[in-house]
Scaffold this motif. Sequence first.
Motif, PDB file in Angstrom:
ATOM      1  N   CYS A 388       0.904  -1.270   0.034  1.00 33.05           N
ATOM      2  CA  CYS A 388      -0.029  -0.129   0.055  1.00 33.05           C
ATOM      3  C   CYS A 388       0.846   1.365   0.029  1.00 33.05           C
ATOM      4  CB  CYS A 388      -0.811   0.124   1.197  1.00 33.05           C
ATOM      5  SG  CYS A 388      -1.831  -1.348   1.288  1.00 33.05           S
ATOM      6  N   LEU A 389       0.429   1.833  -1.022  1.00 31.78           N
ATOM      7  CA  LEU A 389       1.337   3.272  -1.018  1.00 31.78           C
ATOM      8  C   LEU A 389       0.598   4.829  -0.736  1.00 31.78           C
ATOM      9  CD1 LEU A 389       3.066   2.582  -4.388  1.00 31.78           C
ATOM     10  CD2 LEU A 389       3.896   2.012  -2.132  1.00 31.78           C
ATOM     11  N   GLY A 390       1.127   5.548  -0.157  1.00 32.60           N
ATOM     12  CA  GLY A 390       0.451   7.029   0.257  1.00 32.60           C
ATOM     13  C   GLY A 390       1.298   7.993  -0.325  1.00 32.60           C
ATOM     14  N   LYS A 391       0.737   9.245  -0.512  1.00 36.79           N
ATOM     15  CA  LYS A 391       1.383  10.268  -1.080  1.00 36.79           C
ATOM     16  C   LYS A 391       2.268  10.998  -0.004  1.00 36.79           C
ATOM     17  CE  LYS A 391       0.382  14.296  -4.049  1.00 36.79           C
ATOM     18  NZ  LYS A 391      -0.805  15.018  -4.558  1.00 36.79           N
ATOM     19  N   LYS A 392       3.471  11.278  -0.350  1.00 36.13           N
ATOM     20  CA  LYS A 392       4.329  12.358   0.364  1.00 36.13           C
ATOM     21  C   LYS A 392       4.793  13.341  -0.528  1.00 36.13           C
ATOM     22  CE  LYS A 392       7.635  10.428   2.768  1.00 36.13           C
ATOM     23  NZ  LYS A 392       7.452  10.661   4.251  1.00 36.13           N
ATOM     24  N   GLU A 393       5.286  14.495   0.217  1.00 32.90           N
ATOM     25  CA  GLU A 393       5.833  15.317  -0.690  1.00 32.90           C
ATOM     26  C   GLU A 393       6.883  15.038  -1.941  1.00 32.90           C
ATOM     27  OE1 GLU A 393       7.382  18.806   1.334  1.00 32.90           O
ATOM     28  OE2 GLU A 393       5.682  19.107   2.517  1.00 32.90           O
ATOM     29  N   GLU A 394       7.582  14.014  -1.396  1.00 31.91           N
ATOM     30  CA  GLU A 394       8.356  13.523  -2.466  1.00 31.91           C
ATOM     31  C   GLU A 394       8.369  11.918  -2.149  1.00 31.91           C
ATOM     32  OE1 GLU A 394      12.507  15.073  -2.295  1.00 31.91           O
ATOM     33  OE2 GLU A 394      11.814  17.008  -2.669  1.00 31.91           O
ATOM     34  N   GLU A 416      17.259  -1.961  -1.752  1.00 32.45           N
ATOM     35  CA  GLU A 416      18.325  -1.819  -2.771  1.00 32.45           C
ATOM     36  C   GLU A 416      17.775  -1.305  -3.838  1.00 32.45           C
ATOM     37  OE1 GLU A 416      18.937  -6.065  -3.270  1.00 32.45           O
ATOM     38  OE2 GLU A 416      20.035  -6.346  -1.289  1.00 32.45           O
ATOM     39  N   LYS A 417      16.754  -1.525  -4.436  1.00 31.93           N
ATOM     40  CA  LYS A 417      16.293  -0.815  -5.807  1.00 31.93           C
ATOM     41  C   LYS A 417      15.524   0.662  -5.605  1.00 31.93           C
ATOM     42  CE  LYS A 417      17.443  -4.602  -7.448  1.00 31.93           C
ATOM     43  NZ  LYS A 417      18.689  -4.841  -8.525  1.00 31.93           N
ATOM     44  N   LEU A 418      14.855   0.791  -4.645  1.00 34.97           N
ATOM     45  CA  LEU A 418      14.119   2.180  -4.135  1.00 34.97           C
ATOM     46  C   LEU A 418      14.856   2.711  -3.295  1.00 34.97           C
ATOM     47  CD1 LEU A 418      10.522   0.788  -5.248  1.00 34.97           C
ATOM     48  CD2 LEU A 418      12.195   1.597  -6.930  1.00 34.97           C
ATOM     49  N   SER A 419      15.837   2.521  -2.685  1.00 38.08           N
ATOM     50  CA  SER A 419      16.024   3.339  -1.482  1.00 38.08           C
ATOM     51  C   SER A 419      15.160   3.566  -0.413  1.00 38.08           C
ATOM     52  CB  SER A 419      16.326   4.678  -1.755  1.00 38.08           C
ATOM     53  OG  SER A 419      17.484   4.804  -2.835  1.00 38.08           O
ATOM     54  N   GLY A 434      11.758   7.643  -1.514  1.00 38.36           N
ATOM     55  CA  GLY A 434      11.735   9.214  -2.450  1.00 38.36           C
ATOM     56  C   GLY A 434      11.394   8.735  -4.007  1.00 38.36           C
ATOM     57  N   VAL A 435      11.027   7.829  -4.441  1.00 33.01           N
ATOM     58  CA  VAL A 435      11.180   7.594  -5.863  1.00 33.01           C
ATOM     59  C   VAL A 435       9.538   8.053  -6.490  1.00 33.01           C
ATOM     60  CG1 VAL A 435      12.641   5.788  -5.875  1.00 33.01           C
ATOM     61  CG2 VAL A 435      10.178   5.197  -5.759  1.00 33.01           C
ATOM     62  N   GLY A 436       9.666   8.371  -7.719  1.00 35.10           N
ATOM     63  CA  GLY A 436       8.166   8.903  -8.430  1.00 35.10           C
ATOM     64  C   GLY A 436       7.530   7.603  -9.114  1.00 35.10           C
ATOM     65  N   PHE A 437       6.429   7.828  -9.695  1.00 31.57           N
ATOM     66  CA  PHE A 437       5.665   6.802 -10.287  1.00 31.57           C
ATOM     67  C   PHE A 437       6.449   6.127 -11.267  1.00 31.57           C
ATOM     68  CE2 PHE A 437       2.350   9.426  -8.262  1.00 31.57           C
ATOM     69  CZ  PHE A 437       1.396   8.463  -8.036  1.00 31.57           C
ATOM     70  N   ARG A 438       7.247   6.835 -12.153  1.00 28.22           N
ATOM     71  CA  ARG A 438       7.924   5.961 -13.078  1.00 28.22           C
ATOM     72  C   ARG A 438       9.011   5.100 -12.747  1.00 28.22           C
ATOM     73  NH1 ARG A 438      11.051   9.935 -17.184  1.00 28.22           N
ATOM     74  NH2 ARG A 438       9.099  10.588 -18.004  1.00 28.22           N
ATOM     75  N   GLU A 439       9.701   5.309 -11.582  1.00 30.76           N
ATOM     76  CA  GLU A 439      10.837   4.389 -11.094  1.00 30.76           C
ATOM     77  C   GLU A 439       9.830   3.190 -10.153  1.00 30.76           C
ATOM     78  OE1 GLU A 439      12.736   8.426 -10.766  1.00 30.76           O
ATOM     79  OE2 GLU A 439      10.593   7.634 -10.431  1.00 30.76           O
ATOM     80  N   MET A 440       8.651   3.455  -9.670  1.00 27.84           N
ATOM     81  CA  MET A 440       7.847   2.329  -9.126  1.00 27.84           C
ATOM     82  C   MET A 440       7.461   1.605 -10.078  1.00 27.84           C
ATOM     83  SD  MET A 440       7.011   1.167  -6.236  1.00 27.84           S
ATOM     84  CE  MET A 440       7.146   2.533  -4.888  1.00 27.84           C
TER      85      MET A 440
END
Length: 448
Positions: A388-394, A416-419, A434-440
């Motif tokens: 489950c993912l929620g919104k953060k500023e970054e 390892e992959k997404l810090s 701290g990754v965005g939608f593209r990285e996820m």
Amino acid sequence: MIKEALYYQRGNSGEEAEKELIVLEKRELSEKEIEEFVKKWGGSYSSLFCYRLSESFFYPEGGGQPCDRGSIAGAELLFVEEKEGELWQYTEADFPEGEKVLCKFDADFRRWQSENHSAEHIFSGLVTQHFPYKNSGFHMECFGENPHMTVDFDGEFSEKELEELEQGVNAVIRKNLPIREIYLEGEEENTSSERKDGNISFRQKKALEGDIRIIEIPEVDSCACCGTHLSFTGEIGVFTILSYEKHRKGCRLTMLAGELAFLALEKKLKLLSGFAQSLSRPWTEIPEAFQSLQERIFAKEEEKRGILEAGISLLEEKILKELEEQRKEIEDGEGTATLLLGIPLKDSCFSYYGKNSYLFLYLSELGMKDLQKICDRLRLSLPLSLICLGKKEEGFSVVAGSKEEDMRAFGKLLGEKLSFRGGGQKEMIQGSTGVGFREMNAFIERIL
């Protein structure tokens, strides 16, 4: 305590806030002494000097009251202390012995301290009259963004009692009673918290010996004290209690008096008036308006949660149905055990994306606690590992759970992959990335 000190002469302000004095003695501090000074008082100094001047002009630190602020020949006064009846002033500047130097104290700061210290005596005196409590600590900070003084007592007060004490202090201020100094000479050490010498009774916070200075406010308080005070209670102006908290076996009160209290109350009133204006209500009705606003917000949140719960239930049904259809296709030899739901995650209030044995839910409006509740519920009903993912500023808040899989290993992979940073138990982990939608989405396609 220096009985004839200039800092005890009332009305030190304006022209009396500066005076030319002679440097009687100078000492340069060693590197070790400078380190000790910095450790205790802060700052950074390449060299440090302390001076004994021809008169006791600056108030030294003591009894919960900080030393004066000011300057010597333009150099900042860093600290003042009394040692064996002599005052020592610390600065970074180097002055030769015998030189005349212009000394200035901050008259506003001296007055602020006197206003607050005098008010503290009134408050503690009223407490002594009406409660079996003793003043066990006192500290003042009459500068910076948050000026205040704190007083500790070995007992607790009710809200009504605090209100009555605050009103009592302001009543004493309005009476404009004299604040008198009384000196007792050559007293022997006495460790009791209350003493009576002849016709004089007074409070004391610690054992005292030698000459004793008493600050007396008729019918209010009499206390041994080395601090600076006003001449009349009316000079204080106003007193207010800022906060109350339990402290050790008693309580700690934060309060303010005089000009600083007036400025704090003025600022508070402006904030309240602005808030009342935004609510289109008079400031006297703020409690009712705030309660009504809270109720509306709570109702909206409950409505939102209800809609979300319904959406999660529908999603749960959809996933279970699709998994059942896949199972039947596999049994008929027509399908593969690959879950593929939704489309890549996007920045909307709700989206989901599933692949293989993982399902990612993006719930933008929810905080960590709600994400944990939803994850804990769905991980038990779905044969999937749920993220489950929620919104953060970054980036995202992340809660991942499973009925079967050890999610700590998955958390390591996220790290390892997404810090990803976080922790948790085998069944569920939580943290953030701290990754965005593209990285996820790339992670989902590449790894899962």
